[in-house]
Design a protein around this motif. Structure first.
Motif, PDB file in Angstrom:
ATOM      1  N   ILE A  74      -7.037   3.292   0.317  1.00 47.75           N
ATOM      2  CA  ILE A  74      -6.664   1.791   0.350  1.00 47.75           C
ATOM      3  C   ILE A  74      -6.090   0.852   1.386  1.00 47.75           C
ATOM      4  N   ALA A  75      -5.365   1.105   1.840  1.00 48.32           N
ATOM      5  CA  ALA A  75      -5.119   0.860   3.175  1.00 48.32           C
ATOM      6  C   ALA A  75      -5.366   0.166   4.008  1.00 48.32           C
ATOM      7  N   ARG A  76      -7.208   1.321   4.821  1.00 50.30           N
ATOM      8  CA  ARG A  76      -8.080   1.213   5.464  1.00 50.30           C
ATOM      9  C   ARG A  76      -8.984   0.183   5.214  1.00 50.30           C
ATOM     10  N   LEU A  77      -9.941   0.186   3.982  1.00 53.58           N
ATOM     11  CA  LEU A  77     -10.505  -1.218   3.312  1.00 53.58           C
ATOM     12  C   LEU A  77      -9.963  -2.059   2.614  1.00 53.58           C
ATOM     13  N   ALA A  78      -8.078  -2.280   2.755  1.00 50.69           N
ATOM     14  CA  ALA A  78      -8.164  -3.713   2.554  1.00 50.69           C
ATOM     15  C   ALA A  78      -7.819  -4.142   4.589  1.00 50.69           C
ATOM     16  N   LEU A  79      -7.830  -3.592   4.815  1.00 43.34           N
ATOM     17  CA  LEU A  79      -7.211  -3.987   6.327  1.00 43.34           C
ATOM     18  C   LEU A  79      -9.216  -4.643   6.999  1.00 43.34           C
ATOM     19  N   HIS A  97      -2.779 -13.162   5.126  1.00 43.58           N
ATOM     20  CA  HIS A  97      -0.870 -13.670   5.404  1.00 43.58           C
ATOM     21  C   HIS A  97      -0.094 -12.817   3.977  1.00 43.58           C
ATOM     22  N   PRO A  98       0.093 -13.179   3.482  1.00 43.96           N
ATOM     23  CA  PRO A  98       1.119 -12.069   2.521  1.00 43.96           C
ATOM     24  C   PRO A  98       0.664 -12.378   1.096  1.00 43.96           C
ATOM     25  N   ALA A  99       0.484 -12.892   0.972  1.00 38.84           N
ATOM     26  CA  ALA A  99      -0.569 -13.677  -0.533  1.00 38.84           C
ATOM     27  C   ALA A  99      -2.069 -13.150  -0.047  1.00 38.84           C
ATOM     28  N   ARG A 100      -2.605 -13.621   0.793  1.00 38.38           N
ATOM     29  CA  ARG A 100      -3.169 -12.632   0.914  1.00 38.38           C
ATOM     30  C   ARG A 100      -3.828 -11.748   1.087  1.00 38.38           C
ATOM     31  N   ILE A 101      -3.129 -10.963   1.477  1.00 34.68           N
ATOM     32  CA  ILE A 101      -2.377  -9.790   1.439  1.00 34.68           C
ATOM     33  C   ILE A 101      -2.040  -8.300   0.431  1.00 34.68           C
ATOM     34  N   GLU A 102      -1.714  -8.800  -0.170  1.00 33.78           N
ATOM     35  CA  GLU A 102      -1.331  -8.463  -1.804  1.00 33.78           C
ATOM     36  C   GLU A 102      -2.854  -8.712  -3.001  1.00 33.78           C
ATOM     37  N   GLU A 103      -3.652 -10.041  -2.735  1.00 32.32           N
ATOM     38  CA  GLU A 103      -4.930  -9.884  -3.514  1.00 32.32           C
ATOM     39  C   GLU A 103      -5.245  -9.353  -2.856  1.00 32.32           C
ATOM     40  N   VAL A 104      -5.960  -8.824  -1.477  1.00 32.25           N
ATOM     41  CA  VAL A 104      -6.710  -8.295  -1.180  1.00 32.25           C
ATOM     42  C   VAL A 104      -6.840  -6.412  -1.372  1.00 32.25           C
ATOM     43  N   VAL A 105      -5.540  -6.050  -1.327  1.00 32.50           N
ATOM     44  CA  VAL A 105      -4.782  -5.034  -1.722  1.00 32.50           C
ATOM     45  C   VAL A 105      -5.288  -4.691  -3.434  1.00 32.50           C
ATOM     46  N   GLN A 106      -4.725  -5.094  -4.621  1.00 28.14           N
ATOM     47  CA  GLN A 106      -5.253  -5.414  -5.440  1.00 28.14           C
ATOM     48  C   GLN A 106      -6.431  -5.083  -5.973  1.00 28.14           C
ATOM     49  N   LYS A 107      -7.725  -5.564  -5.453  1.00 26.45           N
ATOM     50  CA  LYS A 107      -8.538  -5.739  -5.796  1.00 26.45           C
ATOM     51  C   LYS A 107      -9.344  -4.554  -5.019  1.00 26.45           C
ATOM     52  N   VAL A 108      -8.804  -4.100  -4.180  1.00 29.75           N
ATOM     53  CA  VAL A 108      -9.191  -3.053  -3.735  1.00 29.75           C
ATOM     54  C   VAL A 108      -9.123  -1.451  -3.923  1.00 29.75           C
ATOM     55  N   LYS A 109      -7.432  -1.456  -4.724  1.00 23.14           N
ATOM     56  CA  LYS A 109      -7.463  -0.535  -5.416  1.00 23.14           C
ATOM     57  C   LYS A 109      -7.964  -0.717  -7.413  1.00 23.14           C
ATOM     58  N   GLN A 163     -11.431  -5.288   5.211  1.00 23.26           N
ATOM     59  CA  GLN A 163     -11.569  -6.990   4.340  1.00 23.26           C
ATOM     60  C   GLN A 163     -10.621  -8.185   5.189  1.00 23.26           C
ATOM     61  N   LEU A 164      -9.733  -7.366   5.190  1.00 24.22           N
ATOM     62  CA  LEU A 164      -8.902  -8.757   5.609  1.00 24.22           C
ATOM     63  C   LEU A 164      -9.246  -9.550   6.920  1.00 24.22           C
ATOM     64  N   VAL A 165      -9.515  -7.786   7.934  1.00 26.34           N
ATOM     65  CA  VAL A 165      -9.842  -8.614   9.656  1.00 26.34           C
ATOM     66  C   VAL A 165     -11.325  -8.810   9.419  1.00 26.34           C
ATOM     67  N   ALA A 166     -11.754  -8.647   8.696  1.00 27.46           N
ATOM     68  CA  ALA A 166     -13.557  -9.195   8.218  1.00 27.46           C
ATOM     69  C   ALA A 166     -13.173 -10.661   8.269  1.00 27.46           C
ATOM     70  N   ASP A 167     -11.898 -11.000   7.173  1.00 22.92           N
ATOM     71  CA  ASP A 167     -12.273 -12.710   6.896  1.00 22.92           C
ATOM     72  C   ASP A 167     -11.431 -12.893   7.327  1.00 22.92           C
ATOM     73  N   THR A 207       0.750  -1.182  -0.377  1.00 21.05           N
ATOM     74  CA  THR A 207       0.325  -0.336  -0.243  1.00 21.05           C
ATOM     75  C   THR A 207       0.631   1.347  -0.185  1.00 21.05           C
ATOM     76  N   GLY A 208       2.011   1.227   0.082  1.00 16.72           N
ATOM     77  CA  GLY A 208       3.207   2.053   0.534  1.00 16.72           C
ATOM     78  C   GLY A 208       2.415   3.651   1.389  1.00 16.72           C
ATOM     79  N   VAL A 209       1.878   2.862   2.101  1.00 17.26           N
ATOM     80  CA  VAL A 209       1.260   3.187   4.162  1.00 17.26           C
ATOM     81  C   VAL A 209       1.956   3.206   5.204  1.00 17.26           C
ATOM     82  N   GLU A 210       2.515   3.906   5.901  1.00 16.28           N
ATOM     83  CA  GLU A 210       3.505   3.359   7.370  1.00 16.28           C
ATOM     84  C   GLU A 210       2.104   2.649   7.608  1.00 16.28           C
ATOM     85  N   ILE A 211       2.215   1.843   8.881  1.00 16.79           N
ATOM     86  CA  ILE A 211       1.338   0.956   9.916  1.00 16.79           C
ATOM     87  C   ILE A 211       1.740   1.319  11.372  1.00 16.79           C
TER      88      ILE A 211
END
Length: 520
Positions: free
Chosen positions: A265-270, A280-292, A272-276, A240-244
């Motif tokens: 993008i980081a907020r929406l990705a987080l 893990h890294p692979a899922r994070i990249e998939e969700v971030v691409q979808k949120v973008k 979805q990840l927390v709700a799901d 995401t390019g965001v400092e967490i």
């Protein structure tokens, strides 16, 4: 007796005897002849009477037609005779009129001859008097030249010069009065228009930060977001390019980035990840691409909705996308999209007050800060960059000029440019619109003025347009025109080196000569 009886009698006679039969046959023939003759005579009489009747009827018809024709010809002759009499009467009247006018013309001609003779006499008298007046005028001029020791040409030149000086003085005074009155009237009318415009717009206050708080239900989720040896949080920050920032703040994670789009993008990705629950890294990249993709679609939808709400049609799709991108950009805490909508509404009302096209003003107001949200970051002021963008996407020249000139980077070429500039200042200066601390803002303006006052020859300084322009007044006896240009450059260079400020600051040095006199 009919033919049958005759034939029977003839047969009997033939049978009875020859002579008797012949007698009977002869009688029968004679009788038949008489009958035929009688019938023919009767028929002839009938035919004769019919023909006589037909002849009489034909005669009567022809007689009637002849009488009718004769009557018509007589009527035509009578009409023709009447017209001839009328024409004779008219010709006689015209002849009498012509004779009368001929007599009048003769009389008038004689009168004109008399007037011409009198006029010639008067002209001769006038010429004689003119010659006498010219002689007297020349004698008077000679006497005046002897008395005044000036020739006529010198006296005329002195008189003209005196009149010119007097006329110039009066003209300057009159022009000054008119200009002063015009300034007062213009200022008064301008204030009315601005006040009316501001009164008719109820603006919302929007404040943005450079951080976003992501709320969580419990602190156990923080560990799952960090992951083993921090791999999840590193993957999320890289994607995401965001400092967490995960600290001791209860039930909250801080997302820090200057770009609001990245934070969203980081907020929406987080979320979805927390709700799901699968983090893990692979899922994070998939969700971030979808949120973008979702955010990109939301950007376009926001741009379309904004254009529809403002009634602006025909915008290029790329401009619509950039307008939607404004939603995630802020300036001094003021949301850029909300600011642009405010400027569009203010420009519409002000253009209507001035009798201009409100649609063009609304379009220019919405697009005026489009240069703040480009996909790349060229080394150009945002106004000039916005002008290039709207020109690239086929907007009209007056719209492009209004976008490029709203911070005075280029010359204003239409009335839409100053309208957009004024409305931009109104929206930015509205209380609560921008989050800059008042004390630091006032200090920055004071530092600007003090910096300019430190130069020799400067008499007054004014920081105007919310610190975007610095006007410097110098003494005309202490500085030349060339030195004012150098002073403007030196001050701009020093401000760049020593001060921190948003956007750019225009430095205007004014050197003027004033002549004051008093009538006592």
């Amino acid at each position: 007796m009919n033919w049958i009886e005759i034939l029977i009698g003839a047969a009997v006679g033939i049978v009875g005897g020859g002579s008797f039969a012949y007698i009977i046959w002869d009688k029968a023939l004679n009788k038949k002849k008489e009958t035929i003759i009688s019938e023919a005579e009767t028929e002839g009489e009938v035919i004769k009477k019919d023909k006589i009747l037909q002849a009489k009827e034909k005669f009567l018809q022809m007689k009637t037609e002849h009488e009718k024709y004769t009557q018509e010809k007589n009527n035509q002759l009578n009409n023709f005779d009447s017209k001839l009499k009328q024409r004779d009467t008219l010709l006689n009247q015209r002849r009498d009129e012509l004779n009368r006018k001929t007599k009048e013309y003769e009389v008038t001609k004689k009168e004109v001859e008399v007037i011409r003779e009198n006029l010639n006499m008067h002209l001769q008298k006038i010429e004689h008097k003119t010659e006498e007046l010219e002689k007297l005028h020349k004698q008077n001029l000679d006497k005046l030249e002897q008395i005044s020791s000036l020739s006529a040409e010198d006296a005329k030149a002195q008189l003209i010069e005196s009149l010119q000086e007097e006329a110039k003085s009066e003209a300057i005074s009159y022009i000054n009065e008119i200009m002063e009155e015009a300034k007062q009237t213009a200022t008064k009318e301008a204030k009315k228009i601005v006040v009316k415009t501001i009164q008719r717009v109820a603006a919302e206050t929007a404040i943005e930060n450079t951080v976003t708080i992501f709320h969580i239900e419990n602190d156990e989720i923080k560990g799952r977001i960090i992951g083993r040896e921090g791999r999840n949080i590193r993957a999320l920050e890289a994607a995401t390019g965001v400092e967490i920032v995960v600290d001791d703040t209860p039930e909250a994670i801080v997302l820090s980035a200057f770009d609001p789009v990245r934070r969203e993008i980081a907020r929406l990705a987080l979320h979805q990840l927390v709700a799901d629950g699968r983090i893990h890294p692979a899922r994070i990249e998939e969700v971030v691409q979808k949120v973008k993709k979702q955010v990109d679609e939301e950007v376009v939808e926001t741009g379309k909705r904004t254009a529809i709400d403002l009634g602006i049609h025909g915008l290029h799709p790329e401009l619509i996308r950039l307008i939607g991108k404004m939603k995630y950009r802020s300036s001094y805490g003021q949301n850029l999209l909300q600011h642009s909508r405010e400027v569009a509404s203010l420009s519409t009302i002000m253009a209507a007050e001035l009798g201009l096209n409100p649609k063009k003003a609304r379009r220019a107001g919405l697009l005026h800060d489009i240069g703040k949200v480009p996909d790349d970051e060229p080394e150009l002021p945002h106004a000039l960059l916005g002008m290039k963008l709207v020109e690239k996407y086929k907007e009209k020249p007056e719209i492009a000029n209004a976008v490029g000139a709203h911070h005075d980077e280029i010359e204003m070429q239409s009335l839409f440019a100053p309208i957009v500039q004024v409305c931009d200042a109104i929206s930015g200066a509205r209380p609560g619109a921008r989050r800059e601390v008042v004390e630091s803002y006032i200090k920055r303006l004071k530092d600007l003025e003090d910096l300019a006052l430190s130069y020799p020859g400067v008499t007054k300084t004014y920081a105007i347009q919310a610190g975007r322009e610095l006007r410097i007044i110098v003494g005309s006896d202490k500085m030349s025109d060339q030195e004012t240009k150098q002073l403007s450059y030196d001050i701009s260079k020093r401000i760049q080196d020593e001060m921190t400020y948003p956007g750019q600051i225009k430095i205007t040095v004014i050197r003027e000569t004033r002549a004051v006199s008093y009538a006592k």
